[in-house]
Design an enzyme around this catalytic site. Structure first.
Site, PDB file in Angstrom:
ATOM      1  N   TRP A 124      53.353 -17.813  -5.497  1.00 26.96           N
ATOM      2  CA  TRP A 124      53.568 -17.498  -6.907  1.00 26.96           C
ATOM      3  C   TRP A 124      54.742 -16.515  -7.021  1.00 26.96           C
ATOM      4  O   TRP A 124      54.835 -15.562  -6.248  1.00 26.96           O
ATOM      5  CB  TRP A 124      52.288 -16.889  -7.513  1.00 26.96           C
ATOM      6  CG  TRP A 124      52.529 -16.385  -8.895  1.00 26.96           C
ATOM      7  CD1 TRP A 124      52.616 -17.128 -10.035  1.00 26.96           C
ATOM      8  CD2 TRP A 124      52.768 -15.027  -9.279  1.00 26.96           C
ATOM      9  NE1 TRP A 124      52.897 -16.326 -11.104  1.00 26.96           N
ATOM     10  CE2 TRP A 124      52.997 -15.019 -10.667  1.00 26.96           C
ATOM     11  CE3 TRP A 124      52.828 -13.820  -8.581  1.00 26.96           C
ATOM     12  CZ2 TRP A 124      53.258 -13.856 -11.382  1.00 26.96           C
ATOM     13  CZ3 TRP A 124      53.099 -12.649  -9.292  1.00 26.96           C
ATOM     14  CH2 TRP A 124      53.306 -12.683 -10.672  1.00 26.96           C
TER      15      TRP A 124
ATOM     16  N   ASP B  69      50.886 -25.301 -19.684  1.00 27.13           N
ATOM     17  CA  ASP B  69      50.663 -24.472 -18.504  1.00 27.13           C
ATOM     18  C   ASP B  69      49.461 -24.977 -17.705  1.00 27.13           C
ATOM     19  O   ASP B  69      48.639 -25.770 -18.198  1.00 27.13           O
ATOM     20  CB  ASP B  69      50.436 -23.021 -18.957  1.00 27.13           C
ATOM     21  CG  ASP B  69      50.921 -22.006 -17.940  1.00 27.13           C
ATOM     22  OD1 ASP B  69      51.075 -22.365 -16.756  1.00 27.13           O
ATOM     23  OD2 ASP B  69      51.132 -20.849 -18.319  1.00 27.13           O
TER      24      ASP B  69
ATOM     25  N   ASN C  87      47.101 -22.904 -14.727  1.00 22.56           N
ATOM     26  CA  ASN C  87      47.125 -21.636 -14.010  1.00 22.56           C
ATOM     27  C   ASN C  87      46.101 -21.456 -12.904  1.00 22.56           C
ATOM     28  O   ASN C  87      45.712 -20.327 -12.602  1.00 22.56           O
ATOM     29  CB  ASN C  87      46.986 -20.489 -15.009  1.00 22.56           C
ATOM     30  CG  ASN C  87      48.330 -20.115 -15.614  1.00 22.56           C
ATOM     31  OD1 ASN C  87      49.298 -19.935 -14.898  1.00 22.56           O
ATOM     32  ND2 ASN C  87      48.390 -20.045 -16.920  1.00 22.56           N
TER      33      ASN C  87
ATOM     34  N   ASP D 199      57.573 -17.624 -12.463  1.00 21.46           N
ATOM     35  CA  ASP D 199      57.246 -16.445 -13.273  1.00 21.46           C
ATOM     36  C   ASP D 199      58.105 -15.254 -12.882  1.00 21.46           C
ATOM     37  O   ASP D 199      58.046 -14.211 -13.527  1.00 21.46           O
ATOM     38  CB  ASP D 199      55.764 -16.075 -13.100  1.00 21.46           C
ATOM     39  CG  ASP D 199      54.878 -16.854 -14.062  1.00 21.46           C
ATOM     40  OD1 ASP D 199      55.415 -17.504 -14.977  1.00 21.46           O
ATOM     41  OD2 ASP D 199      53.645 -16.816 -13.896  1.00 21.46           O
TER      42      ASP D 199
HETATM   43  C1  GLA Z   1      51.422 -18.304 -16.743  1.00 22.67           C
HETATM   44  C2  GLA Z   1      52.846 -18.654 -17.113  1.00 22.67           C
HETATM   45  C3  GLA Z   1      53.466 -17.537 -17.879  1.00 22.67           C
HETATM   46  C4  GLA Z   1      52.662 -17.227 -19.108  1.00 22.67           C
HETATM   47  C5  GLA Z   1      51.222 -16.919 -18.706  1.00 22.67           C
HETATM   48  C6  GLA Z   1      50.332 -16.782 -19.924  1.00 22.67           C
HETATM   49  O1  GLA Z   1      51.379 -17.290 -15.796  1.00 22.67           O
HETATM   50  O2  GLA Z   1      53.576 -18.982 -15.988  1.00 22.67           O
HETATM   51  O3  GLA Z   1      54.788 -17.862 -18.246  1.00 22.67           O
HETATM   52  O4  GLA Z   1      52.706 -18.318 -19.986  1.00 22.67           O
HETATM   53  O5  GLA Z   1      50.690 -17.942 -17.898  1.00 22.67           O
HETATM   54  O6  GLA Z   1      49.038 -16.516 -19.589  1.00 22.67           O
END
Ligand code: GLA
Length: 730
Positions: A202, A481, A483, A551
């Protein structure tokens, strides 16, 4: 593009600069003869290579169907299976009604057609007209079980790319259990290569790693249910002496977003098998009688010009024959995203203030990120409850969107549709809709669970929910997204013997959802995201117009990620934002100019509260956006050259040459300044030698050959400095 020589039993697939040759041995078995530089004289070399040479060692088993002397383990094979004496990783491995796992899929016929047949349910490269490609379809059959395989090869002549996939058809009387279903394997009769892949984690995705091949298996993979941050399906075999511009490099990628493996196996004779496909680990598929299974499509590319040759072939191919839809060839809006500006701490007033400032400097799209729905005050709840958080947005989304639109900006929204929070209304109603194994506690990632997209009713729910929002609110951009990775992969909807299908069925479900939404809402620009670049692959690029690369928005670390990602992927698919300093991921402070120049070659956005900038910084942002709007076609459609590598040289230098070769952009970044650093000119590439280029900012003039052969001398710089040159010719 595709020729079959019946006398010599050879298939010759020819692109502008490469040849791929398959031989048919004893009218039964497909041998791999050659992949590399384009051949014009095929007969002689093939006649010289005696593929039926007597085995040197009696110990190597002979496949009697193919003759007493034919030892499969000594050959380069086109479609390796298991059970007749080839001990390298097979492309196919399955089990049959009697429990056996021996497969003999032999040639029964072939077809050469114009155009490209669609793949069943899976995304793939496409064509705009049938005359731009030809497809070879070779049919193989296992006489004992009735299993048939169709090998598809599509030759993208102009792009120098060949795509490959396999479809299985169970024409027998009993189910077949599929275990290995690789999409491509390419055998080489040598091992003097380096294996090149892109590892990460990440916020540090896709860092190139290169090491010499050794005997045995070396591969990268993902068992996470997504291609993942840690590895990417794109791999290369590079000759030991290959550099940016010299040497032979083979690239292989997979149009798939789930579990994969991509690797190179070197056998005891020093032969190499390069392969890619769905990861066989924890995978099986029950192929009922009269049903079919389609493998993902592999993309193969050969460059005799080092890594730049790989990029110069893959970039246009991905831009033009993977990416699609109405945003493909147009400049996308410059966006502002509130995530790093506010995180969960926002209300309508704050968002409008950010949007107002952004609009005043030329930003065209406002993206409302995480936290607008359910009762989401942090990341512990509400995924699945895709209705407005009334505490934050009492009037809902419509008035906010109207205020954004009134500023002349489009409105975009963040979603994480594949996920569900335990603390959500959706979970309370449908606790069995998540991936889970009965009786076991689900592991959580970012306090959330994953919806079971192997179930059609779950997919339909996502389509219905998003469709009604897209219809009610004037949304023109979606950040999609994802996650967390999969754990406890299981589904309440499938019987015991099909549980190992769930991860792949999930991908089919996801692709189906995206296909439907893209068809219904073609005007919505979609940006993929998976905690940054955790699902940055060709499968996603068949649906998402761009993907949030990482990110990590730090102006230095981004150079590494973009630089190495650019070997296999074009800048135009990379979402790239300018964020605040000190940077939220690294704590580093870099000049706003550097952050802007680093982001500009990608799809430019800003992810900070512009109200916090000084007047001078804000003016720089205004100028960046103005320049970007002018130069975006050069960045995204021009030819890209890596001039200096940040890892090796403490400098990054990128060059973009417009399609008409009249505009050249050079970006130079100092990663870390050095005392007494050697002066080194930066030699440009791809210019017209006899053209006179004028530097837009200094008015200085340079001949193309001088810039390419002698180069530009740059003065010493400080840490994190940057400069951009724009050179123009008539
Ligand atoms: C992920 C995305 C970020 C943001 C967060 C929001 O980490 O990569 O850009 O959108 O989620 O929770």
């Amino acid at each position: 593009m595709i020729f079959f020589d019946n006398q010599h039993k050879i298939f010759h697939l020819q692109t502008n600069n490469s040849s791929y040759v398959i031989g048919l041995y004893a009218d039964k078995l497909l041998l791999h003869v050659f992949y590399g530089k384009r051949l014009e004289h095929l007969m002689e070399p093939f006649a010289m290579m005696d593929k039926s040479a007597e085995s040197e060692f009696d110990w190597n088993p002979k496949c009697m169907e193919l003759g007493e002397k034919f030892a499969p383990c000594e050959q380069t094979l086109e479609f390796p299976t298991f059970g007749d004496g080839d001990y390298r990783p097979p492309m196919f491995h399955g089990s049959y009604g009697d429990g056996s796992t021996v497969t003999k899929l032999y040639y029964t016929g072939h077809d050469i057609v114009a155009g490209k047949p669609e793949l069943l349910d899976l995304p793939s490269a496409y064509v705009e007209s049938d005359d731009e490609v030809q497809t070879l379809i070779i049919t193989l059959q296992d006489a004992l079980t009735g299993l048939q395989a169709y090998l598809y090869y599509t030759v993208y002549e102009k792009w120098d790319v060949i795509t490959r996939s396999v479809r299985y058809d169970n024409c027998g009387t009993e189910p077949v259990i599929l275990r290995y279903v690789d999409s491509a394997a390419i055998d080489f009769d040598r091992m003097d290569f380096d294996f090149v892949h892109f590892y990460g984690t990440w916020a540090r995705e896709r860092q190139m790693e290169r090491r010499p091949l050794f005997h045995g298996d070396q591969y990268v993979d993902s068992t996470r249910g997504a291609t993942g941050h840690c590895q990417n399906p794109f791999v290369c075999l590079a000759s030991r002496d290959a550099t940016e511009d010299y040497g032979e490099v083979y690239g292989l990628n997979l149009i798939y977003s789930g579990n994969f493996h991509s690797g190179a196996y070197v056998d005891t004779f020093g032969k190499t098998r390069l392969y890619t496909g769905i990861h066989p680990f924890d995978f099986s598929w029950k192929l009922e009688t009269n049903t079919q299974f389609q493998t993902p499509e592999a993309v193969m590319v050969y460059s005799p010009e080092g890594f730049s040759g790989i990029s110069h072939r893959l970039h246009p191919f991905i831009r033009q024959r993977i990416c699609r839809g109405q945003f493909r060839d147009v400049r996308r809006p410059v966006l502002i995203n509130n995530w790093e500006a506010t995180y969960y701490d926002f209300n309508e007033e704050k968002l409008v203030q950010i949007a107002q400032k952004a609009a005043s400097v030329g930003v065209e799209l406002m993206v409302l990120d995480d936290g607008w729905f359910g009762h989401r005050d942090d990341d512990h709840s509400s995924l699945g409850d895709w209705y407005e958080h009334r505490g934050r947005l009492p009037g809902g989304l419509e008035p906010l969107a109207a205020k954004i639109n009134a500023l002349g900006m489009k409105f975009g929204l963040w979603f994480e549709p594949e996920m569900i929070s335990e603390n959500s209304d959706l979970y309370r109603i449908h606790p069995d809709w998540c991936l889970h194994v009965q009786g076991r506690r689900c592991s959580e990632g970012r306090h959330q669970l994953i919806l079971d997209l192997s179930r059609p009713e779950v997919c339909q729910h996502i389509v219905d929910t998003l469709s009604s929002l897209f219809t009610r609110v004037p949304i023109e951009y979606v950040k999609w997204d994802m996650n967390r990775n999969m754990t406890e992969v299981g589904s309440a909807a499938w019987p015991a013997e099909q549980q190992r299908e769930v991860a792949h069925r999930y991908m089919l479900g996801l692709y189906g959802i995206l296909r439907t939404l893209k068809q219904q809402f073609p005007h919505i620009l979609m940006e993929g995201c998976a905690g940054g670049g955790g699902r940055f692959d060709l499968g996603m690029l068949c649906f998402f117009d761009q993907i949030w690369l990482s990110d990590d928005t730090d102006g230095v670390e981004r150079q590494y990620i973009q630089h190495d990602s650019s070997i296999g992927y074009p800048f135009g698919v990379m979402g790239a934002h300018v964020s605040a300093c000190p940077n939220h991921q690294t704590g580093r402070t870099t000049p706003i100019q550097t952050r802007g120049y680093v982001a500009m070659p990608g799809q430019l956005g800003y992810e900070l509260d512009l109200n916090q900038l000084t007047t001078a910084e804000l003016e720089q942002v205004r100028q960046q956006i103005q320049l970007y709007k002018e130069l975006a076609p050069v960045f995204h459609e021009g030819t890209f050259y890596r001039l200096c590598t940040p890892e090796a040289e403490q400098h990054t230098a990128w060059e973009f040459v417009s399609q008409n070769k009249k505009t050249v952009i050079v970006e130079i970044f100092t990663v870390q300044a050095q005392a007494s650093a050697p002066f080194r000119p930066i030699r440009l590439k791809g210019l017209q030698p006899n053209a006179l280029y004028t530097d837009r900012y200094t008015g200085k003039q340079y001949w193309g050959d001088i810039l390419m052969e002698i180069g530009l001398m740059r003065s010493r710089k400080h840490d994190f400095d940057s400069e951009m040159l724009i050179l123009e010719t008539d």
